[in-house]
Design a protein around this motif. Sequence first.
Motif, PDB file in Angstrom:
ATOM      1  N   ALA A 172      31.311  38.452  41.593  1.00 16.13           N
ATOM      2  CA  ALA A 172      31.782  38.042  40.266  1.00 16.13           C
ATOM      3  C   ALA A 172      33.241  37.601  40.321  1.00 16.13           C
ATOM      4  N   GLN A 173      34.042  38.308  41.119  1.00 15.13           N
ATOM      5  CA  GLN A 173      35.444  37.924  41.262  1.00 15.13           C
ATOM      6  C   GLN A 173      35.570  36.555  41.928  1.00 15.13           C
ATOM      7  N   LEU A 174      34.755  36.305  42.935  1.00 15.42           N
ATOM      8  CA  LEU A 174      34.764  34.988  43.578  1.00 15.42           C
ATOM      9  C   LEU A 174      34.434  33.884  42.582  1.00 15.42           C
ATOM     10  N   MET A 175      33.451  34.144  41.751  1.00  9.42           N
ATOM     11  CA  MET A 175      32.989  33.120  40.814  1.00  9.42           C
ATOM     12  C   MET A 175      33.969  32.876  39.675  1.00  9.42           C
ATOM     13  N   GLU A 176      35.029  33.665  39.610  1.00 13.32           N
ATOM     14  CA  GLU A 176      36.102  33.371  38.655  1.00 13.32           C
ATOM     15  C   GLU A 176      36.830  32.090  39.053  1.00 13.32           C
ATOM     16  N   SER A 177      36.745  31.739  40.314  1.00 14.20           N
ATOM     17  CA  SER A 177      37.396  30.537  40.830  1.00 14.20           C
ATOM     18  C   SER A 177      36.487  29.324  40.627  1.00 14.20           C
ATOM     19  N   ASP A 178      37.036  28.298  39.985  1.00 17.58           N
ATOM     20  CA  ASP A 178      36.278  27.068  39.779  1.00 17.58           C
ATOM     21  C   ASP A 178      35.850  26.454  41.114  1.00 17.58           C
ATOM     22  N   VAL A 179      36.723  26.528  42.100  1.00 16.83           N
ATOM     23  CA  VAL A 179      36.410  25.983  43.425  1.00 16.83           C
ATOM     24  C   VAL A 179      35.202  26.696  44.020  1.00 16.83           C
TER      25      VAL A 179
END
Length: 112
Positions: free
Chosen positions: A21-28
């Motif tokens: 979930a933390q990774l998916m906070e990044s648009d990239v």
Amino acid sequence: MLSLRDRLGFVRSGHLPWYAAQLMESDVCRRYWRRFGDLHAQEAEGDERAEHFTRVLDKAAKNHPQARPQQPDGTRHRLPDVLAQAVSSPATVWHQAPGPDRVPGSRTTHRH
């Protein structure tokens, strides 16, 4: 990097969804997963750990607020009440536990 940490066993059981979930906070990261997530799934076939990792990241990408369709009033679908309570409850607030690379004495020095 997360897949390597998971593969080496440095991601504690049950923590992978939070990291994803933390990774998916990044648009990239979301754009990367949108483009290459299916390829990861194909490569993971037959590898139980890799399949689990891919499913968790895919779920995190799909559950990110920007991945949810907008309602007619322009707002995004909200989290189910149970999840919203879990996220906002002080008892479930994630604290940054020291990772294996930050625990004193976890690194050994080899002298030759």
